[in-house]
Design an enzyme around this catalytic site. Structure first.
Site, PDB file in Angstrom:
ATOM      1  N   PHE A  21      26.088  42.724  33.648  1.00 24.49           N
ATOM      2  CA  PHE A  21      26.796  43.993  33.852  1.00 24.49           C
ATOM      3  C   PHE A  21      27.182  44.692  32.549  1.00 24.49           C
ATOM      4  O   PHE A  21      26.949  45.903  32.398  1.00 24.49           O
ATOM      5  CB  PHE A  21      28.050  43.761  34.714  1.00 24.49           C
ATOM      6  CG  PHE A  21      28.899  44.990  34.871  1.00 24.49           C
ATOM      7  CD1 PHE A  21      28.518  46.007  35.737  1.00 24.49           C
ATOM      8  CD2 PHE A  21      30.068  45.140  34.142  1.00 24.49           C
ATOM      9  CE1 PHE A  21      29.294  47.155  35.881  1.00 24.49           C
ATOM     10  CE2 PHE A  21      30.847  46.283  34.277  1.00 24.49           C
ATOM     11  CZ  PHE A  21      30.459  47.295  35.145  1.00 24.49           C
ATOM     12  N   ASN A  22      27.823  44.002  31.596  1.00 19.66           N
ATOM     13  CA  ASN A  22      28.302  44.669  30.384  1.00 19.66           C
ATOM     14  C   ASN A  22      27.169  45.363  29.636  1.00 19.66           C
ATOM     15  O   ASN A  22      27.343  46.468  29.119  1.00 19.66           O
ATOM     16  CB  ASN A  22      28.994  43.673  29.449  1.00 19.66           C
ATOM     17  CG  ASN A  22      30.389  43.312  29.903  1.00 19.66           C
ATOM     18  OD1 ASN A  22      30.984  43.989  30.742  1.00 19.66           O
ATOM     19  ND2 ASN A  22      30.924  42.228  29.358  1.00 19.66           N
TER      20      ASN A  22
ATOM     21  N   HIS B 200      34.062  34.692  32.752  1.00 23.14           N
ATOM     22  CA  HIS B 200      33.136  35.135  31.712  1.00 23.14           C
ATOM     23  C   HIS B 200      33.819  35.375  30.363  1.00 23.14           C
ATOM     24  O   HIS B 200      33.532  34.714  29.357  1.00 23.14           O
ATOM     25  CB  HIS B 200      32.442  36.428  32.145  1.00 23.14           C
ATOM     26  CG  HIS B 200      31.782  36.368  33.480  1.00 23.14           C
ATOM     27  ND1 HIS B 200      30.587  35.724  33.694  1.00 23.14           N
ATOM     28  CD2 HIS B 200      32.149  36.883  34.685  1.00 23.14           C
ATOM     29  CE1 HIS B 200      30.234  35.850  34.960  1.00 23.14           C
ATOM     30  NE2 HIS B 200      31.171  36.542  35.581  1.00 23.14           N
ATOM     31  N   ASP B 201      34.716  36.361  30.330  1.00 24.59           N
ATOM     32  CA  ASP B 201      35.219  36.867  29.050  1.00 24.59           C
ATOM     33  C   ASP B 201      36.032  35.865  28.232  1.00 24.59           C
ATOM     34  O   ASP B 201      35.941  35.873  26.999  1.00 24.59           O
ATOM     35  CB  ASP B 201      36.031  38.137  29.283  1.00 24.59           C
ATOM     36  CG  ASP B 201      35.160  39.274  29.806  1.00 24.59           C
ATOM     37  OD1 ASP B 201      33.941  39.240  29.581  1.00 24.59           O
ATOM     38  OD2 ASP B 201      35.706  40.201  30.444  1.00 24.59           O
TER      39      ASP B 201
ATOM     40  N   ASP C 177      37.629  45.817  28.720  1.00 27.78           N
ATOM     41  CA  ASP C 177      37.683  46.742  29.868  1.00 27.78           C
ATOM     42  C   ASP C 177      38.369  46.045  31.054  1.00 27.78           C
ATOM     43  O   ASP C 177      37.768  45.824  32.085  1.00 27.78           O
ATOM     44  CB  ASP C 177      36.281  47.235  30.255  1.00 27.78           C
ATOM     45  CG  ASP C 177      35.338  46.106  30.686  1.00 27.78           C
ATOM     46  OD1 ASP C 177      35.566  44.950  30.263  1.00 27.78           O
ATOM     47  OD2 ASP C 177      34.391  46.374  31.443  1.00 27.78           O
TER      48      ASP C 177
ATOM     49  N   ASP D  36      38.739  39.747  31.427  1.00 23.95           N
ATOM     50  CA  ASP D  36      39.252  40.298  30.162  1.00 23.95           C
ATOM     51  C   ASP D  36      40.724  39.922  29.992  1.00 23.95           C
ATOM     52  O   ASP D  36      41.176  39.622  28.886  1.00 23.95           O
ATOM     53  CB  ASP D  36      39.153  41.826  30.144  1.00 23.95           C
ATOM     54  CG  ASP D  36      37.763  42.354  30.394  1.00 23.95           C
ATOM     55  OD1 ASP D  36      37.098  42.741  29.428  1.00 23.95           O
ATOM     56  OD2 ASP D  36      37.342  42.397  31.564  1.00 23.95           O
TER      57      ASP D  36
ATOM     58  N   THR E 189      34.500  42.304  25.077  1.00 22.31           N
ATOM     59  CA  THR E 189      34.363  41.708  26.407  1.00 22.31           C
ATOM     60  C   THR E 189      34.010  42.740  27.467  1.00 22.31           C
ATOM     61  O   THR E 189      34.094  42.460  28.666  1.00 22.31           O
ATOM     62  CB  THR E 189      35.652  40.960  26.818  1.00 22.31           C
ATOM     63  OG1 THR E 189      36.748  41.887  26.848  1.00 22.31           O
ATOM     64  CG2 THR E 189      35.953  39.828  25.845  1.00 22.31           C
TER      65      THR E 189
ATOM     66  N   ASN F  68      34.552  47.821  33.759  1.00 26.65           N
ATOM     67  CA  ASN F  68      34.989  47.217  35.019  1.00 26.65           C
ATOM     68  C   ASN F  68      35.661  48.248  35.927  1.00 26.65           C
ATOM     69  O   ASN F  68      35.586  48.150  37.150  1.00 26.65           O
ATOM     70  CB  ASN F  68      35.941  46.048  34.751  1.00 26.65           C
ATOM     71  CG  ASN F  68      35.216  44.805  34.296  1.00 26.65           C
ATOM     72  OD1 ASN F  68      34.075  44.583  34.653  1.00 26.65           O
ATOM     73  ND2 ASN F  68      35.884  43.985  33.504  1.00 26.65           N
TER      74      ASN F  68
END
Length: 310
Positions: free
Chosen positions: A164-165, A239-240, A9, A14, A123, A38
């Protein structure tokens, strides 16, 4: 060579995950699917196309997926990623077409066409992945592993204990985590360690190619949100890209195998990933949870990958 489908996203981090996959000769990126998360579904799909155009990989098929989570209204993270979802850089407009099928069907087509098992890298929210498992259970044996960024063992980043995800679609995450497919989870515990510092962003600005130039702008924008003192960050957590980094260099990480499930009912903790670190239940250990990272090696991987573009 590891064959993967990237379900994402985009999103600044990402974008970095996609970049690592495209830069590596050890990964064959078979397809990209997008989810709302996102940003809105139109923006995340367009961002994936813009990134592939920037990195000159228009041959990779792209399909848009879920427009809403399975049960709850969509919530996005525009406050983190900006109005476009990729604020901070001028990216080219897509010069190739989206596939005329939804994400779930592109996943199915790709798996059917592959002679060997495929790793699914997720992701963003897990809606597409959950729908795929419901619509095409006959293809689950073609999935080698699902590697995902999401969740936390302890502190969250969207509610006190929820990442969040997973927050965006807890029901989808619960379906995926209980599907019986091998799982690797990159939670906030490891991604908050995977920080890029301001001098390292400046060093990316010195790499002389259009891809690195774009990521220099993206990272500068992304870093600003994380300057708030409450986070305690020294830079921006990436993060991703931890998902792709683990596929390429698992020795950079320390992990523990444990049972992980998702709370979908709690008033205060809906979306929490419940990690049985101390083996307090008798549930099957279903997830390899990444807990530590060699940050310096991780940043070198990102920087070296950006240098491979023309």
């Amino acid at each position: 060579m590891k064959k993967i489908i990237l379900d994402c996203d985009p999103g600044h981090d990402d974008a970095l995950a996609m970049m690592l996959a495209l830069a590596s000769p050890d990964i064959d990126l078979l397809a990209v699917t997008t989810s709302a998360g996102n940003q809105t579904p139109e923006k995340t799909l367009n961002n994936a196309m813009r990134l592939l155009t920037l990195m000159q990989h228009q041959e990779i098929p792209v399909a848009g997926g879920n427009r809403t989570p399975l049960l709850k209204p969509l919530e996005t993270a525009g406050n983190v990623h900006g109005k476009s979802g990729l604020d901070g850089a001028e990216l080219p407009e897509p010069d190739f077409a989206v596939q005329p099928v939804p994400a779930v069907e592109l996943m199915a087509q790709t798996l059917r066409a592959s002679a060997e098992p495929v790793t699914l890298v997720v992701t963003g929210p897990m809606t597409n992945m959950a729908l795929f498992l419901r619509v095409h259970p006959e293809l689950t044996d073609k999935i080698e592993r699902i590697v995902f960024m999401g969740g936390a063992m302890g502190l969250g980043n969207w509610t006190p204990s929820v990442e969040f995800n997973i927050y965006v679609d807890p029901e989808a995450a619960k379906i995926v985590l209980n599907a019986g497919i091998p799982l690797t989870m990159a939670p906030l515990n490891v991604t908050h360690q995977a920080q890029i510092l301001k001098p390292e962003i400046e060093a990316i600005g010195d790499i002389n190619n259009p891809v690195a130039h774009a990521f220099y702008g993206l990272l500068n924008f992304f870093e600003r949100y994380h300057e708030a003192p409450k986070w305690g960050f020294k830079g921006a957590p990436l993060h991703d890209p931890c998902t792709i980094a683990w596929l390429l260099r698992p020795e950079m990480f320390h992990s523990e195998l444990m049972n992980v499930d998702v709370e979908t009912q709690g008033e205060l903790v809906r979306g929490e990933t419940v990690c049985d670190y101390y083996e307090l239940t008798e549930k099957t250990k279903n997830t390899d949870v990444l807990l530590d990272i060699d940050r310096d090696a991780f940043i070198r991987l990102i920087t070296d990958s950006l240098k491979t573009f023309n």
